[in-house]
Design a protein around this motif. Sequence first.
Motif, mmCIF file in Angstrom:
data_model
loop_
_atom_site.group_PDB
_atom_site.id
_atom_site.type_symbol
_atom_site.label_atom_id
_atom_site.label_comp_id
_atom_site.label_asym_id
_atom_site.label_seq_id
_atom_site.Cartn_x
_atom_site.Cartn_y
_atom_site.Cartn_z
ATOM 1 N N TYR A 538 0.841 -1.204 0.000
ATOM 2 C CA TYR A 538 0.000 0.000 0.000
ATOM 3 C C TYR A 538 0.871 1.247 0.000
ATOM 4 O O TYR A 538 0.569 2.236 -0.657
ATOM 5 C CB TYR A 538 -0.890 0.011 1.252
ATOM 6 C CG TYR A 538 -2.271 -0.559 1.025
ATOM 7 C CD1 TYR A 538 -3.254 0.180 0.372
ATOM 8 C CD2 TYR A 538 -2.601 -1.841 1.462
ATOM 9 C CE1 TYR A 538 -4.526 -0.332 0.166
ATOM 10 C CE2 TYR A 538 -3.868 -2.365 1.263
ATOM 11 C CZ TYR A 538 -4.827 -1.606 0.614
ATOM 12 O OH TYR A 538 -6.082 -2.122 0.410
ATOM 13 N N TRP A 539 1.954 1.177 0.786
ATOM 14 C CA TRP A 539 2.849 2.341 0.913
ATOM 15 C C TRP A 539 3.350 2.786 -0.456
ATOM 16 O O TRP A 539 3.272 3.959 -0.809
ATOM 17 C CB TRP A 539 4.031 1.983 1.822
ATOM 18 C CG TRP A 539 5.088 3.044 1.863
ATOM 19 C CD1 TRP A 539 5.123 4.137 2.677
ATOM 20 C CD2 TRP A 539 6.258 3.137 1.025
ATOM 21 N NE1 TRP A 539 6.234 4.905 2.406
ATOM 22 C CE2 TRP A 539 6.958 4.316 1.397
ATOM 23 C CE3 TRP A 539 6.790 2.340 0.009
ATOM 24 C CZ2 TRP A 539 8.138 4.710 0.790
ATOM 25 C CZ3 TRP A 539 7.975 2.733 -0.603
ATOM 26 C CH2 TRP A 539 8.639 3.900 -0.216
ATOM 27 N N GLU A 542 0.553 4.245 -2.760
ATOM 28 C CA GLU A 542 0.165 5.616 -2.422
ATOM 29 C C GLU A 542 1.217 6.632 -2.854
ATOM 30 O O GLU A 542 0.899 7.740 -3.293
ATOM 31 C CB GLU A 542 -0.109 5.705 -0.918
ATOM 32 C CG GLU A 542 -1.445 5.048 -0.550
ATOM 33 C CD GLU A 542 -1.573 4.743 0.931
ATOM 34 O OE1 GLU A 542 -0.632 5.058 1.693
ATOM 35 O OE2 GLU A 542 -2.611 4.180 1.325
ATOM 36 N N LYS A 543 2.497 6.248 -2.752
ATOM 37 C CA LYS A 543 3.587 7.123 -3.208
ATOM 38 C C LYS A 543 3.474 7.369 -4.718
ATOM 39 O O LYS A 543 3.625 8.494 -5.199
ATOM 40 C CB LYS A 543 4.953 6.483 -2.910
ATOM 41 C CG LYS A 543 5.367 6.569 -1.454
ATOM 42 C CD LYS A 543 5.962 7.925 -1.150
ATOM 43 C CE LYS A 543 6.518 7.987 0.260
ATOM 44 N NZ LYS A 543 6.869 9.360 0.640
ATOM 45 N N VAL A 545 0.763 7.079 -6.543
ATOM 46 C CA VAL A 545 -0.440 7.898 -6.791
ATOM 47 C C VAL A 545 -0.078 9.380 -6.716
ATOM 48 O O VAL A 545 -0.472 10.190 -7.573
ATOM 49 C CB VAL A 545 -1.564 7.559 -5.780
ATOM 50 C CG1 VAL A 545 -2.692 8.589 -5.868
ATOM 51 C CG2 VAL A 545 -2.118 6.160 -6.041
ATOM 52 N N ASP A 546 0.705 9.749 -5.711
ATOM 53 C CA ASP A 546 1.140 11.152 -5.569
ATOM 54 C C ASP A 546 2.024 11.583 -6.740
ATOM 55 O O ASP A 546 1.886 12.696 -7.270
ATOM 56 C CB ASP A 546 1.919 11.340 -4.261
ATOM 57 C CG ASP A 546 1.020 11.194 -3.032
ATOM 58 O OD1 ASP A 546 -0.210 11.347 -3.187
ATOM 59 O OD2 ASP A 546 1.554 10.913 -1.945
ATOM 60 N N GLU A 549 0.195 12.241 -10.130
ATOM 61 C CA GLU A 549 -0.849 13.276 -10.121
ATOM 62 C C GLU A 549 -0.533 14.347 -11.166
ATOM 63 O O GLU A 549 0.584 14.849 -11.254
ATOM 64 C CB GLU A 549 -0.933 13.924 -8.732
ATOM 65 C CG GLU A 549 -2.168 14.800 -8.585
ATOM 66 C CD GLU A 549 -2.323 15.360 -7.172
ATOM 67 O OE1 GLU A 549 -3.185 16.223 -6.993
ATOM 68 O OE2 GLU A 549 -1.577 14.932 -6.269
ATOM 69 N N VAL A 559 -8.215 3.676 -7.371
ATOM 70 C CA VAL A 559 -7.195 3.184 -6.436
ATOM 71 C C VAL A 559 -7.841 2.341 -5.340
ATOM 72 O O VAL A 559 -8.808 2.772 -4.703
ATOM 73 C CB VAL A 559 -6.419 4.365 -5.801
ATOM 74 C CG1 VAL A 559 -5.333 3.858 -4.854
ATOM 75 C CG2 VAL A 559 -5.811 5.247 -6.894
ATOM 76 N N GLU A 562 -9.717 3.449 -1.815
ATOM 77 C CA GLU A 562 -10.427 4.737 -1.857
ATOM 78 C C GLU A 562 -11.939 4.532 -1.976
ATOM 79 O O GLU A 562 -12.719 5.298 -1.429
ATOM 80 C CB GLU A 562 -9.900 5.593 -3.021
ATOM 81 C CG GLU A 562 -8.468 6.087 -2.787
ATOM 82 C CD GLU A 562 -7.989 7.048 -3.864
ATOM 83 O OE1 GLU A 562 -8.755 7.308 -4.830
ATOM 84 O OE2 GLU A 562 -6.845 7.525 -3.759
ATOM 85 N N THR A 587 -3.259 -3.810 -4.813
ATOM 86 C CA THR A 587 -2.167 -4.543 -4.159
ATOM 87 C C THR A 587 -2.400 -6.050 -4.327
ATOM 88 O O THR A 587 -3.178 -6.465 -5.182
ATOM 89 C CB THR A 587 -2.083 -4.174 -2.670
ATOM 90 O OG1 THR A 587 -3.325 -4.500 -2.037
ATOM 91 C CG2 THR A 587 -1.801 -2.686 -2.486
#
Length: 691
Positions: A538-539, A542-543, A545-546, A549, A559, A562, A587
């Motif tokens: 997950y970590w 999420e990184k 995803v940022d 952007e 995602v 969410e 994941t």
Amino acid sequence: MLPDTIKSQIRTIYKEIANAMPQFRSRREQNYMVAEISKTLAGEYDKDRRIIVVEAGTGIGKSLSYILGTIPLALASKKKVCIATATVALQEQLLHKDLPFFLQQSGVDFKFGLVKGRQRYVCLAKLEAMIGNQDSSQMAMWQTKPDQSQINELQKLHQDFHQKRWNGEIDTLQHPIPDFLWQQICCDKHSCHRQVSAHHNCPFHKAREDVDTWDVLIANHSLLFADLELGGGVILPDPEDMFYVIDEAHHLPIVARDFSSAQATLRGACDWLEKASKTCSKLQNQLKTNNIIAPVQAMLDHTTDLTNLLTQVAHYCDTQPQLFANPESRLRFEHGQLPQALLIQAENLATASGAAVKQFNKVVSVLSEAIKDGEVPKHQSEGLLSETGFILQRLDNLHKLWKMMAKEDSKKGAPMARWAELITGKQQDYLFCSSPIEVGFMLESMLWQKAAGVVLCSATLRALNNFNHFAHQVGLGINDGTRFLALLSPFDYENNATLFIPQMVTEPTDDNYTAEIAEHIVALVDGEMATLVLFASYWQMEKVVDLVEGKIAKDQLFVQGEIPRQQILEKHKQRCDDGLPSIIFGTGSFSEGLDLPGDYLTNLIITKLPFAVPTSPVEQAHAEYVKVKGGNPFLQLTIPDASRKLVQSCGRLLRKEQDYGRVTILDRRLVTKRYGKSLIDALPPFRRVIE
């Protein structure tokens, strides 16, 4: 030997099914699987070892194969069939689609149904006790003082059941209730008493009335183990009279291990033992019979002993805070060995809890007799039986844990994994846990030796192109008479799909790896209509995803976490149907059981090899044991496990024969490390492009 009449019957049914299914294609692999299953179960290869392990690649049609290979033979042999699966989705498919279709087309007369465990049903006596007046009986049922909203929620369930808007099963609830709440109102073997008036209306017993008449029973893996732990033949028919089909069998080792584990807190146990003492005193006051006095007094002595022993263990932990001074706040006992001071306490707790279970059973027995003789008013009896059943359940669990903590490990096998975790909250507490590391010996005695026959199957059972790892996990031998069968998918992997391993600057151990895979993902989704990106954590997801952007449009990216999984799939399919690009980030849980056929998935990206870091105490203990035996945990555990998971992840791409697309793996270790070649060779024979 497989009788000729059964062979002929199977061929006839297969023809009928072929005629009834549009676009049906007879497959050599499917025919072979059916034949091998029925021959093995008939004892044609080994009369004493009627077990077959089948890896059936996607597209073979394994459900139809094992249904056809087992049911005609079982009916002729006066045996039953139990199909145990890991997922609700497959149970629903068997119940509503596969078995009704087979029944309709085969001309064979059989009954079937879905068997669920007690804990899937509400206990009406418990429910009524928990929504009763705010008296001590009700409070004893609640683990913590309830708020009004929780009582209202349970009152609504009670009303819905009696007005026939709900049948008492958790799976048919319109609005899910919190797990902790359900655990307090669900059925359990200790609270189930036929003297309770609610028993006549009991959802669990009503559901079980038909089970004895069924020829084919659908169950989940947990229910299978619940029955086997009781010796077999308690929840399900006797193993000697049944052919087991264990589908999604790659889950079996983990389910068996988890089912055999136990855990309990120290101070939390002291709290409910105090409630147990109050219940015993209340029984002594309420029952007119003198028979209750001696068992209650003895039970009060046992609860005092147990509380003192648990308090001593808690004090031992309190005085050594350095043992829990790590990120997990966990003390794992190396090689499963407790310090001498704790071992003595564990042995004392095992003895004391065992004596308490026996004594409390005597108390419950006196209570049951008193109810039977009409000495207890009806409105009181139901609450008392639920309350005592609840306590007995907890006493049983406490005894199981400390028996496992104190047990001397066999020198022949792996030791138990044993550990304790610090819990901070209203009061500092410690959760003690124990779990077997390997479960093969247990499966051998509980199932393999007893069953009339067993079929284990899945699309992914082999690791590194052989069955060795799986066979060891479940206690089967390559040369012990068990049959092993690997059937390749009929799909044209070479022409329909490409395996792409692009050139990269970094590997997953590099700090810049996450930034680089983000760049690759942006490039790889460009111009693609249906993408699934699988992350190892997950970590990292999420990184990324940022990092993407502004480079990937928000409306085309879904995602995991969410929104619910089902919503993600629905929105993804809708965009695909509308001709709009769609991307799913998920994941490990998205690498299994996800079915996106045709144009719903043509671009699969795997960011990292699925190496499991041994973070759980059981995995750490297993690695430790392999080292002690002179082995290499990475080569013996991590690599085979990663191989199976990687095959599973790649299996998301082609779901039907005409499907097409590309699998990209953004992990250069497949090329740079010695083990990489064996991992690639274990994958389906995709056309390869390795930069």
